[in-house]
Design a protein around this motif. Structure first.
Motif, PDB file in Angstrom:
ATOM      1  N   UNK A  74       0.817  -1.214   0.000  1.00 15.84           N
ATOM      2  CA  UNK A  74       0.000   0.000   0.000  1.00 15.84           C
ATOM      3  C   UNK A  74       0.851   1.265   0.000  1.00 15.84           C
ATOM      4  N   UNK A  75       2.040   1.163  -0.618  1.00 16.98           N
ATOM      5  CA  UNK A  75       2.844   2.385  -0.767  1.00 16.98           C
ATOM      6  C   UNK A  75       2.677   2.916  -2.192  1.00 16.98           C
ATOM      7  N   UNK A  76       3.119   4.139  -2.385  1.00 15.99           N
ATOM      8  CA  UNK A  76       3.062   4.737  -3.716  1.00 15.99           C
ATOM      9  C   UNK A  76       4.192   4.131  -4.548  1.00 15.99           C
ATOM     10  N   UNK A  77       3.825   3.369  -5.550  1.00 20.19           N
ATOM     11  CA  UNK A  77       4.835   2.635  -6.323  1.00 20.19           C
ATOM     12  C   UNK A  77       5.732   3.555  -7.143  1.00 20.19           C
ATOM     13  N   UNK A  78       5.332   4.823  -7.276  1.00 20.43           N
ATOM     14  CA  UNK A  78       6.152   5.753  -8.059  1.00 20.43           C
ATOM     15  C   UNK A  78       7.176   6.489  -7.195  1.00 20.43           C
ATOM     16  N   UNK A  79       7.102   6.263  -5.891  1.00 26.84           N
ATOM     17  CA  UNK A  79       8.066   6.925  -5.000  1.00 26.84           C
ATOM     18  C   UNK A  79       9.299   6.061  -4.806  1.00 26.84           C
ATOM     19  N   UNK A 136       9.764   6.704   0.635  1.00 28.78           N
ATOM     20  CA  UNK A 136       8.594   6.062   1.267  1.00 28.78           C
ATOM     21  C   UNK A 136       8.823   5.948   2.772  1.00 28.78           C
ATOM     22  N   UNK A 172      11.122   7.621   4.672  1.00 27.97           N
ATOM     23  CA  UNK A 172      11.307   8.915   5.346  1.00 27.97           C
ATOM     24  C   UNK A 172      10.000   9.701   5.428  1.00 27.97           C
ATOM     25  N   UNK A 173       9.155   9.533   4.430  1.00 25.58           N
ATOM     26  CA  UNK A 173       7.841  10.183   4.480  1.00 25.58           C
ATOM     27  C   UNK A 173       7.035   9.627   5.654  1.00 25.58           C
ATOM     28  N   UNK A 174       7.118   8.320   5.831  1.00 25.08           N
ATOM     29  CA  UNK A 174       6.393   7.716   6.956  1.00 25.08           C
ATOM     30  C   UNK A 174       6.928   8.260   8.289  1.00 25.08           C
TER      31      UNK A 174
END
Lengths: 257, 303
Positions: B89-94, B99, B101-103
């Motif tokens: 469920x992560x953004x596959x384009x990131x 991913x 560090x955003x979390x």
């Protein structure tokens, strides 16, 4: 979460949003610049040359604020609805939902992303307009105030749309059938004073008329409507949309089973 | 203190499906707890409620004594939880690093402070070389490890894993088990949902079995597996060798690469494999003939 942590979470969302729309700038920033350039060429140059001045300014100059505002509205709205719905669709919104980030920070982060995209595109369109005319700026503060408040209101609208959207058709349906007609009928290309009295009254029910005219007042110092009323309408919209969005986030509408 | 305390938890979905029925459950702090159940038993719903991804219908949930019905408590509880979902469920384009560090940012941790933890996790989970790759370029196993790294970036006290090894190959599965054991050893409470009994035996101390939204059994794992009187294992070999030197077991040759062996509670699979290896046989795969969880269900339901 303390204030510092909330600020970090807020800036994280904003950074993610800005990175997203800058990474795909061909899809996010360029289309409005091209569309509005076409408006300048066709309506301003070709047709506008045959139209008399409106309140002492050329038709080309008259439509500049409306076209800039149209770009700001569309982009602020589209950015939030597509990004937040995209997160729902890919389920990476769960990254936020399981985190301690408060709902108001989530909303503020997405809205700021929408506002920034609206402003960036607005500046691009305004820069393009300089090639066609020389718009004057009567009240810079009013311009900034209206552009930010309008972008906020439309970003909040985009967020609301994203919450309820269940598929990609739902993302565009509101924009196509409600927003776009209201923008076009909101005095972008004409002064409502040029309409028959009946249509003037009808137009006054369109909230977008107030936003566009408030913005135009910032450029030329005249408006079809009272600026204070315009500001109050914008403020009212933003407050109502914020309250509704926060309520829906708290309930988990469209996000939680 | 309990990491999770659940009382009379019920969840009825809008379509009328009763996913959880008055569930009571407690997971002690520091435990390695398994929630076992078949697909649709209610495992994901239960952890969805604990992680605030699913709204409950009724009941009470506390995480480290924080009441999830209280908004302030809920925020504090969320800080203690790391979740590894069943689906990516992560953004596959990131990018992988972004991913994680955003979390961290969502948990109020500055990027520069989160970076050393991100580096440690990515190295530990074999993703460091891929840190600048977008998530969509990762293999399935790497994506699974990325989910674990993301869940651990804020150093949670409670790690919840929803079928973390579904679709993961044997080698990777064992690597993940080892890492999870290490985390638990260092004090992280782990709640694992799975439908592989073997996974539970390998790692967990306590297990609850959920069926049709109800906890039908909750006991220590060593007590739970005792319900299985005997089991038949299927052993795949590279090349069949004579089995006449094998003592105390009664293996059956199924074909030129497959052997079946029945083990009682007193016999261990390890003894059989050691004897088999002594004949020069190379074992390539071992798995239970029957689904052990289903067998356990049936045994428990009979009682």
């Amino acid at each position: 979460m303390n204030t510092k942590e909330q600020m970090i979470a807020y800036l994280t969302i904003v950074r993610k949003e800005v990175t997203r729309f800058m990474r795909i700038w061909v899809q996010t920033l360029l289309p409005s610049a091209i569309t509005q350039t076409l408006y300048f060429v066709i309506f301003g140059k070709f047709i506008g040359s045959q139209i008399r001045d409106i309140q002492g300014i050329s038709y080309m100059s008259f439509i500049v604020p409306g076209l800039v505002m149209m770009a700001v509205m569309n982009n602020a709205y589209t950015n939030v609805v597509s990004s937040f719905f995209g997160s729902k669709f890919q389920r990476n919104v769960e990254e936020l939902l399981v985190s301690p980030t408060p709902n108001w920070v989530i909303l503020a982060g997405y809205v700021t992303g929408g506002v920034l995209r609206g402003i960036v595109v607005g500046v691009i369109v305004f820069a393009v307009s300089v090639f066609f005319t020389h718009p004057v700026i009567a009240h810079g503060g009013v311009i900034i105030l209206f552009v930010i408040m309008t972008a906020v209101a439309f970003s909040l609208g985009g967020f609301l749309n994203a919450i309820f959207a269940k598929n990609f058709d739902d993302v565009s349906i509101f924009q196509t059938f409600l927003l776009t007609p209201l923008i076009y009928l909101g005095g972008v290309f004409y002064s409502v004073h040029s309409l028959p009295i009946f249509w003037q009254k009808i137009s006054q029910l369109n909230p977008l008329l107030y936003m566009i005219n408030g913005f135009r007042f910032g450029f030329y110092g005249f408006s079809d409507v009272n600026i204070l009323i315009s500001l109050l309408i914008l403020l009212g919209f933003s407050i109502v949309l914020s309250v509704v969005n926060l309520h829906l986030l708290r309930k988990g509408t469209g996000l939680k089973n | 203190m309990n990491a999770i305390t659940i009382r009379n938890l019920t969840k009825i979905y809008a379509n009328g499906t009763k996913a959880l029925k008055n569930v009571d459950l407690a997971v002690a702090e520091g435990d390695f707890f398994a929630l076992l159940g078949a697909n649709g038993a209610g495992k994901t719903t239960l952890i969805g409620i604990v992680t605030s991804l699913v709204n409950k219908t009724s009941g009470k949930v506390h995480v480290f004594n924080y009441d999830l019905d209280n908004e302030e408590d809920k925020i504090k509880a969320k800080k203690t939880i790391g979740i590894v979902p069943q689906e990516f469920n992560f953004n596959i384009f990131e990018k992988v690093q972004d991913i994680i560090l955003t979390q961290a940012g969502y948990f109020g941790i500055e990027w520069k402070k989160a970076f050393p933890q991100a580096e440690m996790l990515l190295k530990k989970l074999g993703l460091w070389e891929k840190r600048n790759s977008t998530a969509r370029t990762l293999s399935g196993g790497m994506k699974r490890r990325l989910l674990i790294a993301r869940a651990l970036i804020h150093q949670p006290q409670l790690l919840i894993l929803d079928e973390p090894t579904a679709g993961v190959d044997v080698e990777l599965r064992h690597g993940m088990w080892e890492y999870l054991r290490e985390l638990n050893h260092n004090g992280t409470t782990i709640l694992l949902t799975t439908h592989y009994l073997e996974e539970v035996e390998q790692m967990c101390r306590q297990a609850a079995i959920i069926k049709n939204g109800e906890i039908i059994h909750n006991d220590k794992v060593k007590h739970l597996v005792q319900f299985l009187e005997e089991e038949i294992y299927v052993v795949t070999v590279k090349e069949m060798r004579p089995l006449d030197k094998i003592k105390h077991f009664n293996p059956t040759i199924i074909d030129d690469k497959t052997i079946e062996v029945e083990l009682s509670k007193k016999e261990t699979l390890n003894d059989f494999i050691m004897q088999l290896s002594a004949t020069g046989t190379i074992v390539t795969d071992i798995h239970p003939k029957e689904h052990r969880l289903e067998k356990l269900f049936l045994t428990l339901l009979k009682q």
